[in-house]
Design a protein around this motif. Structure first.
Motif, PDB file in Angstrom:
ATOM      1  N   GLY A 254     -58.364  24.774  24.155  1.00  0.00           N
ATOM      2  CA  GLY A 254     -57.451  24.696  25.070  1.00  0.00           C
ATOM      3  C   GLY A 254     -57.724  23.557  26.075  1.00  0.00           C
ATOM      4  O   GLY A 254     -57.202  23.472  27.309  1.00  0.00           O
ATOM      5  N   GLY A 255     -58.486  22.524  25.677  1.00  0.00           N
ATOM      6  CA  GLY A 255     -58.690  21.345  26.503  1.00  0.00           C
ATOM      7  C   GLY A 255     -59.909  20.750  25.693  1.00  0.00           C
ATOM      8  O   GLY A 255     -60.428  21.163  25.068  1.00  0.00           O
ATOM      9  N   PRO A 256     -60.266  19.673  26.395  1.00  0.00           N
ATOM     10  CA  PRO A 256     -61.221  18.815  26.113  1.00  0.00           C
ATOM     11  C   PRO A 256     -62.730  19.789  26.173  1.00  0.00           C
ATOM     12  O   PRO A 256     -62.591  20.693  26.929  1.00  0.00           O
ATOM     13  CB  PRO A 256     -61.386  17.679  26.742  1.00  0.00           C
ATOM     14  N   VAL A 278     -64.298  16.528  28.180  1.00  0.00           N
ATOM     15  CA  VAL A 278     -63.618  16.337  29.616  1.00  0.00           C
ATOM     16  C   VAL A 278     -64.256  15.403  30.577  1.00  0.00           C
ATOM     17  O   VAL A 278     -65.453  15.163  30.495  1.00  0.00           O
ATOM     18  CB  VAL A 278     -63.590  17.754  30.225  1.00  0.00           C
ATOM     19  N   ASP A 279     -63.836  14.995  31.417  1.00  0.00           N
ATOM     20  CA  ASP A 279     -64.327  14.183  32.470  1.00  0.00           C
ATOM     21  C   ASP A 279     -65.465  14.853  33.179  1.00  0.00           C
ATOM     22  O   ASP A 279     -65.301  16.058  33.508  1.00  0.00           O
ATOM     23  CB  ASP A 279     -63.417  13.544  33.706  1.00  0.00           C
ATOM     24  N   GLY A 298     -66.371   1.876  24.422  1.00  0.00           N
ATOM     25  CA  GLY A 298     -65.539   2.744  24.362  1.00  0.00           C
ATOM     26  C   GLY A 298     -65.177   3.688  25.429  1.00  0.00           C
ATOM     27  O   GLY A 298     -64.092   3.793  25.821  1.00  0.00           O
ATOM     28  N   ALA A 299     -66.262   4.171  26.080  1.00  0.00           N
ATOM     29  CA  ALA A 299     -66.121   5.030  27.392  1.00  0.00           C
ATOM     30  C   ALA A 299     -65.577   4.212  28.549  1.00  0.00           C
ATOM     31  O   ALA A 299     -64.569   4.556  29.266  1.00  0.00           O
ATOM     32  CB  ALA A 299     -67.599   5.453  27.548  1.00  0.00           C
ATOM     33  N   ASP A 305     -65.329   9.232  32.304  1.00  0.00           N
ATOM     34  CA  ASP A 305     -66.396   9.459  33.270  1.00  0.00           C
ATOM     35  C   ASP A 305     -67.182  10.667  32.471  1.00  0.00           C
ATOM     36  O   ASP A 305     -67.100  11.971  32.704  1.00  0.00           O
ATOM     37  CB  ASP A 305     -65.960  10.231  34.368  1.00  0.00           C
ATOM     38  N   VAL A 306     -67.876  10.280  31.588  1.00  0.00           N
ATOM     39  CA  VAL A 306     -68.773  11.087  30.632  1.00  0.00           C
ATOM     40  C   VAL A 306     -70.211  10.729  30.563  1.00  0.00           C
ATOM     41  O   VAL A 306     -70.400   9.231  30.462  1.00  0.00           O
ATOM     42  CB  VAL A 306     -68.260  11.435  29.203  1.00  0.00           C
TER      43      VAL A 306
END
Length: 343
Positions: A254-256, A278-279, A298-299, A305-306
């Protein structure tokens, strides 16, 4: 004079730690704080074995010859392409009087430090190995330092099974630690049907994950992981395809994901893992095929923002934690035993 981190075993270049060295002294003399092991089996790490097998087109004899050449020339099993090695099982032959490891002569142990920093000599030419699997029966010796780690093999598990589990025992322990830092997070594990991936899925669920998804590249692995019942969802995706991977994870969760654990043995999965998280979330890179430059850049390029963690293979209590998961979870034990049977 010996060094607790093994500096005295470095032949070239002098001054670096054993893992960074090109060649180590694997002579069987025992320093006052060293332990000498009679080796009976190596377990090559997945990334290293895959690279060697693909290089030689699945020719086991050629793989065997190259592994033997690496060990002979370097005094350790340190794949120069992947930079990785594996671990070993053996019996303690001698213990220096100042060794802090708590081992005694006759103990059957698995080393919990990489073969890339373990002085190793093989004396049977790997004659008992066909070069077609990660586990390498052999005869030889290895040396542990004062700062090395080893675990006495449990009596209730097949030694080959215990070796396979201990080879990746850092992954579930670190996954447990990270997941417990969130309130009911969602967790995606790339390479969920593999050794470290299956253990990470079990650890995430037991640590309080609200929902878990295992990502696998082929239908056969999806069927095995579904049958094992280790994840809430199992999706088919190529972890090297960032857009496809992130869509598959988001569709399942349902999302990251709040936490993404990378347990694949192929390069090129960094951007997909970041895009699937997700962030404010966390990516744990538990693969020796990871390019950490690619992950960092890559980030940055994705404005993601991980937090990104390198799974270093050591968390206090990691060996018994992983063995406990295999004892308690029939599904994960079945995956390990099937893999051993295939080897």
């Amino acid at each position: 004079m010996t060094s607790p981190v093994g500096l005295h075993r470095v032949v070239e270049p002098v001054g670096v730690l054993p893992q960074a060295a090109w060649r180590l002294d694997a002579s069987p003399r025992v320093g006052p704080d060293e332990v000498l092991i009679d080796v009976e089996r190596l377990n090559l790490d997945a990334a290293s074995f895959r690279q060697l097998s693909e290089k030689h087109g699945g020719d086991g004899a050629a793989v065997r010859a190259e592994v033997l050449e690496i060990v002979t020339s370097r005094g350790k099993m340190h794949n120069p392409v992947t930079g990785s090695g594996g671990m070993l099982v053996g019996t303690v032959r001698a213990v220096g009087p100042e060794s802090p490891l708590g081992l005694k002569v006759g103990d059957r142990v698995a080393t919990l430090v990489s073969l890339t920093l373990t002085p190793l000599s093989v004396d049977d030419g790997l004659a008992g190995w066909d070069g077609l699997g990660e586990q390498v029966p052999c005869s030889g010796h290895a040396v542990l330092f004062a700062r090395s780690i080893a675990a006495v093999l449990p009596d209730d598990l097949d030694p080959r099974l215990a070796l396979s589990v201990l080879d990746v025992c850092g992954a579930p322990a670190l996954t447990d630690r990270v997941v417990r830092g969130y309130a009911a997070p969602t967790v995606a594990v790339l390479g969920g049907a593999g050794k470290s991936g299956s253990l990470a899925l079990v650890a995430a669920r037991r640590a309080g994950a609200a929902r878990t998804v295992g990502v696998v590249p082929v239908a056969g692995e999806r069927e095995r992981l579904v049958a094992a019942g280790l994840a809430d969802e199992v999706v088919l995706a190529d972890a090297r395809d960032p857009v496809g991977l992130s869509a598959a994870v988001a569709g399942a969760l349902g999302g990251p994901a709040d936490v993404t654990v990378v347990c694949v043995d192929v390069p090129g999965c960094e951007h997909g893992a970041i895009l699937s998280t997700v962030d404010g979330g966390t990516v744990i890179f538990f693969s020796m095929a990871t390019s950490f430059a690619a992950a960092a850049l890559g980030a940055e390029g994705l404005a993601a923002d991980v937090s990104m963690l390198v799974g270093n293979g050591y968390v206090p209590g990691h060996a018994e934690f992983a063995l406990g998961l295999v004892r308690a979870e029939a599904g994960v034990r079945g995956l390990f035993e099937a893999r051993l049977a295939a080897d």
